[in-house]
Design a protein around this motif. Sequence first.
Motif, PDB file in Angstrom:
ATOM      1  N   UNK B  17       0.839  -1.205   0.000  1.00 22.33           N
ATOM      2  CA  UNK B  17       0.000   0.000   0.000  1.00 22.33           C
ATOM      3  C   UNK B  17       0.868   1.246   0.000  1.00 22.33           C
ATOM      4  N   UNK B  18       0.906   1.941  -1.107  1.00 21.74           N
ATOM      5  CA  UNK B  18       1.659   3.204  -1.239  1.00 21.74           C
ATOM      6  C   UNK B  18       3.072   3.094  -0.662  1.00 21.74           C
ATOM      7  N   UNK B  36       4.332   2.621  -4.559  1.00 22.99           N
ATOM      8  CA  UNK B  36       3.927   1.388  -5.223  1.00 22.99           C
ATOM      9  C   UNK B  36       2.771   0.728  -4.472  1.00 22.99           C
ATOM     10  N   UNK B  37       1.714   0.426  -5.192  1.00 20.08           N
ATOM     11  CA  UNK B  37       0.613  -0.342  -4.610  1.00 20.08           C
ATOM     12  C   UNK B  37       0.369  -1.556  -5.487  1.00 20.08           C
ATOM     13  N   UNK B  72       4.504   3.848   3.733  1.00 21.98           N
ATOM     14  CA  UNK B  72       3.609   2.858   3.158  1.00 21.98           C
ATOM     15  C   UNK B  72       3.584   1.595   3.988  1.00 21.98           C
ATOM     16  N   UNK B  73       2.701   0.686   3.594  1.00 12.83           N
ATOM     17  CA  UNK B  73       2.502  -0.537   4.392  1.00 12.83           C
ATOM     18  C   UNK B  73       2.604  -1.772   3.504  1.00 12.83           C
ATOM     19  N   UNK B  78      -2.772 -10.685   5.432  1.00 15.97           N
ATOM     20  CA  UNK B  78      -3.636  -9.786   6.188  1.00 15.97           C
ATOM     21  C   UNK B  78      -2.964  -9.087   7.349  1.00 15.97           C
ATOM     22  N   UNK B  79      -1.693  -9.454   7.625  1.00 10.77           N
ATOM     23  CA  UNK B  79      -1.026  -8.837   8.778  1.00 10.77           C
ATOM     24  C   UNK B  79       0.062  -7.858   8.353  1.00 10.77           C
ATOM     25  N   UNK B  80       0.151  -6.784   9.075  1.00 12.34           N
ATOM     26  CA  UNK B  80       1.144  -5.754   8.810  1.00 12.34           C
ATOM     27  C   UNK B  80       2.552  -6.302   9.082  1.00 12.34           C
TER      28      UNK B  80
END
Lengths: 224, 352
Positions: B17-18, B36-37, B72-73, B78-80
């Motif tokens: 995510x970004x 980048x996504x 960004x992430x 599903x986990x960060x």
Amino acid sequence: MLDAFFKELGTSTSQMALCANQTLYMLFVSLFLGSVIGIVLAVALVLTNKDGILRNKPVFFTVNTIINVVRSIPFVILMVFIMPFTKMLVGTRIGTTAALVPLTVFIAPYLARLFENSFLDVDKGIIEAAQSMGASTFQIIWHFLLPEAKGSLILSVTTGTIGLLGATAMAGAIGAGGVGDLALTYGYERMNFSLMLFTVIVLIVFVQIIQSVGNHFAFRTRNR
Amino acid sequence: MNAQQQSSQDEPIIRFEHVSKIYNVKGQEVRALDDVSLEIRRGAIYGIIGFSGAGKSTLMRMVNALETPTSGKVYVAGEDVEALRRRGLRSLRKNIGMIFQQFNLLESKTVFDNVAIPLVLNHEKKDAIKKRVDELLEFVGLSDRARSYPAQLSGGQKQRVGIARALATKPEILLCDEATSALDPDTTEQILKLLGRVSWELGVTILFVTHMINVITKLCDGVAVMEHGRIVEQGSVLDVFSDPRAEITRRFVSTVIPDRIPDSIVEKLKKEPHPGTLIRFRLRAKAATDNMIWQIDTGFKVKTNVMFASVTELQHVVLSVIILKIEGDPEEIKRVTAYLDAHEVEWDEVKI
């Protein structure tokens, strides 16, 4: 027969045995202690350098400087310079056991440098692979760095042993005895050339043996 | 198999995510990754293609936290990743295998011990390790080489060992970093087939970073094209490569799907007084390939001549590229292109 030979050289079998014993004692005890300290220092350098997994400038700088400082001091001077430290540690300044302290202090940073090079030769990709498996720092050292550097480490120890042998001869100056002392006090000072020649030959043969044994084990780990 | 039974099946297994990565090189900012996504669904075989320095390896290394984003992430299952990182890299990385261009095997250990390493690191029992390693070597077809050292193996065999090692902890994700770039074409083919089995038989999601388009066309179903730290194009391999939009994608695609008139013909065309209009068609098997040229010839007052044609199979779909020289009244040629648009034929005009 051996007795007659040594008598001819102006010494005795028991004296030769004692000298050989002293040299080997100094050599192997300080080699063992120096290798342990050397490995620890080398690992510290490799982990904390600018590409290391625990990059840490102050630690790297400190260890690096200590090694450089100790390595700048010639062994003859180091020996007398650290005498108070020696006395504190083993209770005496002179003798074979006292010589172990300066010998270890001398050889540890020397080996640390050689070991550092051995570790730096390990492919960075191996370390990355280790990290990708989630290995801890200790596991990276134990399961990846040490096994991969083994052959090179053995050659480093070999080089160190030969350098250390030279230093044990100088240790005779603080009454440590040994083969070098024999050559100086009995060979040189009494102008007994044949004894000196004999010790030189013994040392040459000994160095050859150390190198051959080192090569043998190093290549056995490398060329499988 | 487990992966597919999970309830979060629709959730992408990897999500960027970004994501940006900025390096400071001697006071200068270098953007290795620029906003980048990207989402990769569970079970996919996803390729990231780009030239060296495009940021593709940096992006992939964020999945197992060998690199961290500046902003960004990154989410895995599903986990960060950042949160997982704090809780312990071991649990994250156990679920993600990785293979490398230079294989990165331990030269001092046998094939068996190399494959066993991830299990030894997990403190598993000796007989459990033996059982698992035998199983893995069987899977990659190297059971007879268990006692060999990497130096005795060919490049392809080394990569098989790498794959077995990466799969030892039964990960859900396999990261491949230029994993076939050091191999010859035949061996590359074999390794890609093996990776295909890793996907079908074990249900492992594969993320493959490469500069070689052959790998993408043969193995992957999704692709992202990267340049200067950005994703310039992404989608299914068929969609992206049959109709490349970005210049860099065209350059990659032209090496596997020829779409240019040979130089000697170009020279000839340049000398002609009436060169006509050159139209390039990109056709997929189901389109009106068989009678399109006939339709143009009979339906319009133009003269056509085929200047170039190529047929390539991509993901079991036949792609053909035809360059047609059309001579005639400009108005009539416009009617031809209008007809093409009406029939949704992909075309563009070629300038020489």
